[in-house]
Motif scaffolding. Structure first.
Motif, PDB file in Angstrom:
ATOM      1  N   SER A  76       0.944  -1.168   0.275  1.00 25.31           N
ATOM      2  CA  SER A  76       0.215   0.130   0.014  1.00 25.31           C
ATOM      3  C   SER A  76       0.893   1.593   0.383  1.00 25.31           C
ATOM      4  N   GLY A  77       2.279   0.909  -0.828  1.00 24.98           N
ATOM      5  CA  GLY A  77       3.303   2.370  -0.654  1.00 24.98           C
ATOM      6  C   GLY A  77       2.241   3.034  -1.440  1.00 24.98           C
ATOM      7  N   THR A  78       1.630   2.915  -2.448  1.00 25.35           N
ATOM      8  CA  THR A  78       1.340   3.588  -3.804  1.00 25.35           C
ATOM      9  C   THR A  78       0.008   3.388  -3.724  1.00 25.35           C
ATOM     10  N   GLN A  79      -1.153   4.424  -4.106  1.00 24.02           N
ATOM     11  CA  GLN A  79      -2.639   3.805  -4.403  1.00 24.02           C
ATOM     12  C   GLN A  79      -3.034   4.534  -6.204  1.00 24.02           C
ATOM     13  N   ARG A 207       1.387  -3.685 -12.325  1.00 23.92           N
ATOM     14  CA  ARG A 207       2.824  -2.128 -11.686  1.00 23.92           C
ATOM     15  C   ARG A 207       3.692  -3.506 -10.885  1.00 23.92           C
ATOM     16  N   VAL A 209       5.982  -3.570  -7.585  1.00 17.95           N
ATOM     17  CA  VAL A 209       7.125  -2.868  -7.013  1.00 17.95           C
ATOM     18  C   VAL A 209       7.943  -2.206  -6.409  1.00 17.95           C
TER      19      VAL A 209
END
Length: 290
Positions: A76-79, A207, A209
């Motif tokens: 969840s380091g990006t949305q 995507r 990480v």
């Protein structure tokens, strides 16, 4: 460790049975692995250990079995959050916290599948949730089971096409409540298992990480990276090897075999004896031998 044939041992550490979204039963899977000349096989169904018992009971002579699972995770380091998969090997299947989390994820996977089917039916696509459940045979329900339903009604010609942007890859893709990857690593380690990041650079899947996350995962207890996989390009495989070397992680190679759901065959990619021995040394559950 020696091979049954006297050549380099063949070790495949990522396969699926009908306990999740493969097309071979656990019994058929271990027999197929022996016929394919494998020395070591890992059964790693999605979010379940249900295939372990039947696989162990049917082990052919000379085949070693690593009991594992592929955990559905997210970062969840990006949305929106990035989905990813964690292979867990040789853990205690009765560890209460891990058992509870896997049960929650399986329920979320089934609920997501039913919602996807509702979207398809709303668009006039004649697929049936009860039929899809029946096709799963009591195993963990996943999008490949919906893909098979789309194939049966003639809307797509293959699982790969079903996972394209017009279908389950984008238009009819819904998120599910996966395990935070850091929590997943903690749970696997608490259960005495060995966590390995599955196909971490497979950009063809969507995507991926950032590289910086690998360092954080390694510090949290990640043991290895799966480099040799059909969804990694040669450049991506080398990139993964570089990350593993940088952060002291071992490297695995695996077919990610799903039976007829994929074209890849058992043993198409393999793991070194050194990586296998590290997994065996770190895991709490013994390797089963036929």
């Amino acid at each position: 460790m020696t091979s049954r044939t006297g050549s380099a041992p063949r070790i495949d550490l990522h396969t699926h049975s009908t306990a999740s979204d493969g097309t071979l039963s656990p019994t058929e899977l271990v027999r197929a692995a022996s016929k394919a000349g494998l020395d070591v096989l890992a059964i790693t169904d999605h979010d379940t250990t249900a295939g372990w018992g039947p696989a162990v009971d049917a082990l052919p002579p000379g085949l070693r079995l690593i009991r594992g699972a592929e955990l559905s995770c997210r970062w969840s380091g990006t949305q929106p959050a990035v989905p990813l998969h964690l292979l867990a090997y040789l853990f205690d299947p009765d560890h209460p916290d891990l058992v509870a989390e896997l049960a929650r994820v399986r329920a979320a996977r089934e609920e997501r599948g039913e919602r996807i089917v509702a979207l398809l039916r709303a668009d006039g696509i004649d697929v049936s949730w009860p039929d899809i459940l029946a096709g799963a045979g009591g195993g963990t329900v996943g999008r490949p089971h919906i893909a098979q339903a789309l194939i049966r009604v003639g809307l797509v010609g293959s699982t790969r096409e079903a996972f394209g942007p017009d279908w389950l890859g984008e238009r009819y893709r819904l998120p599910k409540d996966d395990i935070d990857v850091f929590r997943a690593i903690r749970l696997v380690r608490a259960a005495g298992g060995v966590p390995v990041f599955a196909h971490p650079r497979a950009t063809r899947r969507g995507r991926v990480v950032p590289d910086e996350l690998i360092a954080e995962l390694a510090a949290a207890g990640l043991a290895g990276l799966e480099a040799d996989h059909e969804d990694h390009s040669p450049a991506e495989r080398e990139h993964v090897r570089g990350l593993a070397a940088e952060w002291g992680l071992f490297v695995t190679g695996s077919s990610d075999f799903h039976g007829t759901h994929k074209t890849v065959q058992l043993g198409d990619f393999s793991t070194s004896v050194e990586a296998y021995e590290r997994i065996v040394a770190e895991g709490v559950t013994e390797v089963a031998s036929g």
